[in-house]
Design an enzyme around this catalytic site. Sequence first.
Site, PDB file in Angstrom:
ATOM      1  N   ASP A  11       1.105  -1.334   0.187  1.00 43.37           N
ATOM      2  CA  ASP A  11       0.160  -0.456   0.176  1.00 43.37           C
ATOM      3  C   ASP A  11       1.395   1.283  -0.042  1.00 43.37           C
ATOM      4  OD1 ASP A  11      -2.538  -1.720   0.514  1.00 43.37           O
ATOM      5  OD2 ASP A  11      -2.361  -1.423   1.885  1.00 43.37           O
ATOM      6  N   ASP A 130     -13.540  -3.229  -1.939  1.00 42.30           N
ATOM      7  CA  ASP A 130     -13.939  -3.102  -0.088  1.00 42.30           C
ATOM      8  C   ASP A 130     -15.289  -2.872   0.479  1.00 42.30           C
ATOM      9  OD1 ASP A 130     -10.939  -3.100  -0.599  1.00 42.30           O
ATOM     10  OD2 ASP A 130     -11.371  -0.983  -0.891  1.00 42.30           O
TER      11      ASP A 130
END
Length: 251
Positions: A11, A130
């Site tokens: 990330d 998500d």
Amino acid sequence: MLTKRIIPCLDIKNGRTVKGVNFVDLRDAGDPVELAKIYSDEGADELVFLDISATEERRKTLVDLVRKVASTINIPFTVGGGISSVKDVEVLLQNGADKVSINSSAVKNPQLINDLAQKFGSQCVVVAIDAKQIDGQWMVHLVGGKIPTELNLFDWAKEVAQRGAGEILFTSMDNDGTKNGFANEALAKLSELVNIPIIASGGAGNIQHFVDSFTIGKADAALAASVFHFKEIEIKILKTALKNNNIEVRI
């Protein structure tokens, strides 16, 4: 039987690898190029690079960093963050990406999934979803988990598969960074619903969690970040343990 894949995830924020809990409280986890090389050398099956603030900051993915990472690894490389057009994908593929991951842009413009699959092939298109549970329902969230939608996880998963996505990367926001294990019930349901690979993400804390994601969750791949970045689990040891649990992996 297809081998199960282990996928470290980078990330990226401000050019550094970061990791948080439930998508917040980010802390530095190192240089992405160095980490990528380590994971490639250690036997990771693939690498995912997510520019987590690109959509929120309304800019494109960090192409120079993608190129540097791609030049240091010899495993499949998926890149996501700020991708909203065929042109964006062309640029990333030209700079070393093998696949792309789209999330918010796919919800806002579902036709993008069709367009990318037609232009580059389904194997190139990963749709990241998500989601977190709200009143017992798994609901899709956008822009790094900041914006809730009315979309149900399972309905959306069926649609993206029909539109030509090659894989689904499902992150449970409830489990993310908690190290309490993956959302195996939801994973198993996704695996039953669609006939494309499901990548489990969110919640890895120990080796048993990976075992469970494959046996209970029926996932095709398991993605994790902090347990790898902070050396809590070594990929070689993890793969040996999976093999000992009769889970087919590439060693």
